[in-house]
Write an enzyme that holds these catalytic residues in place. Structure first.
Site, PDB file in Angstrom:
ATOM      1  CE  LYS A 282      -3.910  -2.069   2.488  1.00  0.00           C
ATOM      2  NZ  LYS A 282      -4.989  -1.896   1.500  1.00  0.00           N
ATOM      3  NE  ARG A 357     -10.667  -9.978  -3.591  1.00  0.00           N
ATOM      4  CZ  ARG A 357     -11.006  -8.997  -4.417  1.00  0.00           C
ATOM      5  NH1 ARG A 357     -11.302  -9.251  -5.678  1.00  0.00           N
ATOM      6  NH2 ARG A 357     -11.058  -7.755  -3.986  1.00  0.00           N
TER       7      ARG A 357
END
Ligand code: BES
Ligand code: ZN
Ligand code: ZN
Length: 504
Positions: A282, A357
């Site tokens: 990030k 996920r």
């Protein structure tokens, strides 16, 4: 073993301080003189308590108009202070509004350890609802995370009295429900507020093992070797860059006399203890301070599970908390790597920051193997959910209308808003991969939807609902009973959903 000696974390560091700090909430017909202040709900131009000693003309001079959340305190010598709390002109008096009013009072009297609040006969809610809403608001509006402050000005709420002419037995029943639900949310907040170095996956698992049985939970933990044996390549792939081991925490609740439980429900929570993005690191942004809360889903599930025994939940519940951090390193999963999820589905990792996920899919397969009546998952899954719905509303996706309706009803009861978004099948090709069964990355748009479509691949035709709480896990400000920091969003919602679920 990772070396964390530099953190100097004292042995016995309080990981769930909220469990030890529950106020005594009582019901009485007259206010105790031991209270520091007594709160009275007041509508604009409505009746004023005689104890106030002021009329509307005087109140208006002081700027009090009875607007929702407005408060005005009159100090009294030798008696509790009198506080009027605005409830607004609108006469739709919901459970959520009662929580807001009590929260405004508790925040206005933040230095008081003993408070009373008056609920008159005309309050148009049933007694149990009143007791529950007041207890929840009192506890949650006073919540603070203080274990790491060497000195804190925070004043704990020791006693809270509901002054009412209503049936005290019924109000007390509601109070007991409310205290259990508020504790569930406070536990979730404690976990999500704890720094990632203090709460690693292994520490979380040890904590679950030590406190779970007190709440009627059977706790089993899968460590790295066991996750390998289970074929959980999603969580293992996310963990590959970390020096901390992953843990899958399985919580099992069987109602008393449980052989007769007809309904079996499954929960799955995303437990990314810190999300750095992995190799798809990030970029520097203050938002990433919040990534210690990327286990907010697991925290909400854990909190909810602590409420089941005391709430008399009649369904059997199995919960999977998928815990690991997501770190870059020489051993991290690379872009283009292919992971094998439990059950054999292969996934090409096109972005290591779409890690939620991956850990969720292993657990959704395990949950599906139990053939439960429904699976509900909760995850701080996508920035897109935050972009679409903001910090107050979570995104709901479901493959089953009755289940979605139940989730929405629980959300409305606990004032943890959800908004259902479509599981748009047209976008499903976006998560195709050239070399594997699936890709973990969708296109530029509808990121919350493509993430949900990915999860849907792993539940078959079992009724399933997914809550994306990336927006609601944190509050930037104190907002009614939501305190600044981790909100514990979902803990009360899930507990109400499970407790209210039909058992036949
Ligand atoms: N944990 C984040 C999602 C998130 C964002 C939670 C903001 C709370 C606040 C998640 O793992 C993530 O990074 N998702 C990516 C997915 C993308 C790479 C497809 C995102 O939303 O940008
Ligand atoms: Zn991520
Ligand atoms: Zn994440």
């Amino acid at each position: 073993m990772p070396d964390s000696s530099h953190r100097l974390i004292p042995a016995g560091f309080p990981l769930l301080p909220s469990l030890g700090a529950v106020p005594a909430v009582t019901v009485a017909s007259a206010a105790s003189t031991a209270s520091v202040a007594v709160g009275y709900p007041v509508a604009p131009d409505g009746a004023l308590p005689a104890e106030l000693g002021l009329d509307w003309e005087a109140l208006r001079v002081y700027g009090f108009e009875g607007k929702p959340g407005q408060t005005f305190a009159v100090p009294k010598l030798g008696a509790p202070d009198v506080v009027v709390v605005g409830i607004g002109a609108d006469d739709v008096r919901t459970e959520a509004k009662l929580r807001d009013v009590v929260a405004a009072f508790v925040r206005a009297e933040r230095r008081a350890s003993a408070l009373s609040f008056v609920v008159g006969e005309s309050y148009p809610l049933d007694e149990v609802t009143i007791g529950r809403a007041v207890a929840e608001a009192a506890v949650l509006a006073r919540y603070a995370y203080t274990p790491l402050k060497t000195s804190s000005k925070h004043v704990a709420l020791a006693a809270f009295e509901i002054v009412t002419p209503l049936d005290s037995g019924l109000v007390e029943d509601g109070v007991q429900e409310g205290l259990v639900l508020a504790r569930a949310a406070a536990v979730a907040r404690d976990l999500a507020n704890t720094p990632p170095g203090h709460l690693t996956a292994a520490v979380f698992a040890d904590l679950a093992v030590s406190v779970g049985p007190k709440y009627g939970l059977e706790v089993t933990v899968a460590d790295k070797a066991e996750l390998i044996a289970l074929g959980c390549g999603g969580i293992l792939g996310v963990n590959a860059g970390s020096v901390e081991e992953p843990r899958m925490i399985v919580l099992h609740y069987v109602p008393q006399g449980g052989a007769t439980a007809k309904t079996h429900l499954a929960l799955v929570g995303k437990g990314i203890m810190f999300d750095s993005g992995g190799i798809s690191l990030k970029p520097s942004d203050p938002m990433h301070l919040l990534m210690k809360m990327d286990m907010g889903g697991a925290a909400a599930v854990f909190g909810a599970m602590t409420a089941l025994q005391d709430s008399g939940c009649a369904s059997e519940v199995t919960a999977y908390l998928m815990c690991t951090d997501n770190m870059p390193s020489g051993s991290a999963t690379k872009l283009g790597d292919v992971l094998t999820i439990r059950g054999g589905t292969t996934v090409e990792v096109k972005n290591t920051d779409a890690e939620g996920r991956l850990v969720m899919s292993d657990a959704l397969v395990l949950a599906s193997e139990l053939k439960p009546a429904a699976i509900i998952d909760i995850a701080t899954l996508t920035g897109a959910a935050l972009m679409a719905l903001g910090p107050s509303t979570a995104a709901l996706f479901a493959n089953d209308v009755p289940l979605a309706t139940r989730v929405a009803a629980a959300a409305s009861a606990t004032d943890e808003p959800v908004w259902q978004l479509p599981l748009e099948k047209k976008y499903r090709p976006q998560i195709d991969s050239d070399i594997a069964d699936l890709s973990n990355l969708g296109g530029k748009y509808a990121g919350a939807t493509t993430a949900a479509l990915f999860l849907a691949e792993f539940v078959g035709d079992i009724p399933w609902a997914h809550l994306d709480i990336a927006g609601t896990m944190n509050s930037d400000t104190d907002d009614s009973w939501r305190s600044k920091g981790a909100t514990g969003y979902g803990a009360r919602l899930l507990a109400r959903l499970l407790v209210d679920y039909p058992t036949s």
